[in-house]
Design an enzyme around this catalytic site. Structure first.
Site, short mmCIF file in Angstrom:
data_model
loop_
_atom_site.label_atom_id
_atom_site.label_comp_id
_atom_site.label_asym_id
_atom_site.label_seq_id
_atom_site.Cartn_x
_atom_site.Cartn_y
_atom_site.Cartn_z
N SER A 264 1.02 -1.42 -0.04
CA SER A 264 0.10 -0.03 0.36
C SER A 264 0.45 1.63 0.14
O SER A 264 2.16 1.45 1.31
CB SER A 264 -0.94 -0.39 1.59
OG SER A 264 -1.39 1.23 1.80
N HIS B 46 -1.03 -1.13 -3.62
CA HIS B 46 -2.49 -1.00 -3.42
C HIS B 46 -2.56 0.76 -3.54
O HIS B 46 -1.82 1.16 -2.59
CB HIS B 46 -2.79 -1.65 -2.38
CG HIS B 46 -3.52 -1.57 -0.98
ND1 HIS B 46 -5.04 -2.31 -1.49
CD2 HIS B 46 -4.29 -0.43 -0.67
CE1 HIS B 46 -5.82 -2.06 -0.49
NE2 HIS B 46 -5.77 -1.03 -0.49
N ASP C 44 -4.56 4.07 -1.80
CA ASP C 44 -5.62 4.73 -1.23
C ASP C 44 -6.16 5.68 -0.87
O ASP C 44 -5.59 6.44 -0.89
CB ASP C 44 -5.37 4.11 0.44
CG ASP C 44 -4.96 2.64 1.28
OD1 ASP C 44 -5.87 1.86 0.85
OD2 ASP C 44 -3.61 2.07 1.43
N MET D 227 -9.03 8.46 -0.43
CA MET D 227 -9.47 8.92 0.94
C MET D 227 -9.82 10.07 0.06
O MET D 227 -9.59 11.32 0.18
CB MET D 227 -9.04 8.79 2.24
CG MET D 227 -8.62 7.85 2.14
SD MET D 227 -7.12 7.62 4.22
CE MET D 227 -6.97 5.85 4.05
N HIS E 159 -8.56 0.87 -4.00
CA HIS E 159 -9.68 0.76 -2.50
C HIS E 159 -10.30 2.83 -2.34
O HIS E 159 -9.25 3.01 -1.89
CB HIS E 159 -8.46 0.32 -1.09
CG HIS E 159 -9.19 -0.05 -0.03
ND1 HIS E 159 -8.75 0.24 1.01
CD2 HIS E 159 -10.74 0.31 0.05
CE1 HIS E 159 -9.46 0.08 1.77
NE2 HIS E 159 -10.33 0.65 1.29
N MET F 231 -12.05 4.79 -0.50
CA MET F 231 -12.92 5.04 0.59
C MET F 231 -12.71 6.83 0.31
O MET F 231 -12.89 7.83 1.92
CB MET F 231 -11.65 4.62 1.94
CG MET F 231 -11.08 3.50 2.20
SD MET F 231 -9.44 3.58 3.27
CE MET F 231 -8.56 3.74 1.60
N MET G 227 -11.20 -5.90 5.99
CA MET G 227 -10.92 -3.83 6.79
C MET G 227 -9.71 -4.89 7.95
O MET G 227 -10.90 -5.08 9.22
CB MET G 227 -11.15 -2.94 6.72
CG MET G 227 -11.58 -2.34 5.52
SD MET G 227 -10.14 -1.86 4.90
CE MET G 227 -8.89 -0.85 5.83
N GLY H 208 -8.81 4.54 7.57
CA GLY H 208 -8.33 6.28 7.40
C GLY H 208 -6.70 6.56 7.44
O GLY H 208 -6.54 7.58 7.17
N GLY I 226 -2.41 4.78 7.48
CA GLY I 226 -1.60 3.55 7.59
C GLY I 226 -0.67 3.42 9.24
O GLY I 226 -1.24 4.63 9.99
N GLY I 227 -0.19 1.96 8.91
CA GLY I 227 0.64 1.99 10.69
C GLY I 227 -0.60 2.19 12.23
O GLY I 227 0.36 2.16 13.11
N ASP J 177 -6.38 -6.06 5.34
CA ASP J 177 -5.75 -5.14 4.65
C ASP J 177 -5.91 -4.21 5.66
O ASP J 177 -7.09 -3.89 7.02
CB ASP J 177 -6.82 -3.56 3.74
CG ASP J 177 -5.98 -2.81 3.67
OD1 ASP J 177 -4.64 -2.72 4.28
OD2 ASP J 177 -6.22 -1.74 2.92
N GLY K 278 -2.65 -3.52 9.53
CA GLY K 278 -2.00 -4.08 10.85
C GLY K 278 -1.19 -5.29 9.88
O GLY K 278 -1.07 -5.75 11.37
N GLY L 56 1.31 -1.88 4.26
CA GLY L 56 1.24 -0.83 3.76
C GLY L 56 3.16 -0.04 4.82
O GLY L 56 4.14 -0.19 4.13
C1 DX5 Z 1 -5.90 2.13 5.45
C2 DX5 Z 1 -5.82 1.61 3.66
C3 DX5 Z 1 -4.46 0.84 4.22
C4 DX5 Z 1 -3.25 1.21 5.06
C5 DX5 Z 1 -2.41 0.06 5.39
O1 DX5 Z 1 -6.99 3.21 5.94
O2 DX5 Z 1 -7.21 1.13 3.53
O3 DX5 Z 1 -4.15 0.65 2.80
O4 DX5 Z 1 -2.82 1.88 4.17
O5 DX5 Z 1 -1.78 0.51 5.91
P1 DX5 Z 1 -0.46 -0.41 7.36
O6 DX5 Z 1 -0.01 -1.89 6.44
O7 DX5 Z 1 0.07 -0.19 7.70
O8 DX5 Z 1 -2.17 -1.07 7.87
ZN ZN Z 2 -6.16 -0.01 1.49
#
Ligand code: DX5
Ligand code: ZN
Length: 218
Positions: A7, A32, A34, A36, A65, A67, A136, A141, A143-144, A174, A176, A196
């Protein structure tokens, strides 16, 4: 073979092409992306123009993806930008059947995504009509965030439904994901792992992290 979908949310956007290239050489299967909108989720990221730029630097399938609220308004923008898979949230789309149909008619693969608190029953009727289900494992919303362990039985439940009905949609997870928890996520029935932070912010670098995740995923 488990697919890996790095991601780019955690990438360095000033060096995006280079970093996608490194992930690709290290065995990424999808990129991937994202998207938003600051409404469906509290964060704002990128839109179709960035997808179009990425399209020019990679031949990998772009796994987009969405969102965003009212995703139906933007399907043609993302198809024109070169998205291969367009995933919409069951929570965001009151006319999901029509949105899925529009994605397919415009030539992309359609996916449906479900947030951690949403009952699985909400996506059941759509399963025969999509190529991908995106579960999910964090609240979308950012990453990390840490993987929510209650996602594991949800993955297993969806895997059972797909197998019982003879459906071949990919089951993507997707949020963590890292080399430590990947084996359990795969064991629950996942075929596509999104990652990600554990790839683009890894101490060992992108290639090292991809190798580690690949080994863990099997
Ligand atoms: C979260 C995103 C994910 C995100 C995952 O809202 O949809 O795709 O980038 O990132 P990690 O792997 O850091 O949780
Ligand atoms: Zn995603």
């Amino acid at each position: 073979m488990i697919k890996l979908a790095p991601s780019i949310l955690s990438a360095d956007f000033a060096r995006l092409g280079e970093q996608i290239d490194e992930a690709t050489r290290a065995g990424a299967d999808y990129v991937h992306v994202d998207v938003m909108d600051g409404h469906f989720v509290p964060n704002i990221t990128i839109g179709a123009p960035v997808v179009a730029s990425i399209r020019r630097v990679t031949t990998l399938p772009l796994d987009v993806h969405l969102m965003i609220e009212h995703p139906e308004r933007y399907i043609s923008n993302f198809v024109d930008a070169g998205a291969d898979i367009i995933t919409v949230h069951v929570e965001a789309s009151p006319h999901l059947r029509a949105t899925i149909q529009a994605i397919k008619e415009q030539g992309a693969r359609a996916g449906v995504s479900i947030n951690p608190p949403t009952p699985i029953g909400a996506i059941e009727e759509f399963l025969p009509h999509v190529s991908l289900i995106l579960v999910m494992s964090v609240n979308p919303g950012f990453g990390g965030q840490p993987f929510i362990p209650e996602t594991l039985p949800r993955i297993a439940h969806i895997r059972r439904i797909l197998d019982d009905r003879g459906l071949s949609a990919e089951l993507e997870v997707d949020g963590g994901i890292n080399a430590d928890n990947a084996p359990d996520i795969v064991k629950a029935g996942t075929n596509v792992l999104v990652a990600g932070n554990s790839i683009f912010r890894a101490q060992e670098g992108i290639s090292g992290a991809m190798r580690k995740l690949r080994e863990a995923a099997g």
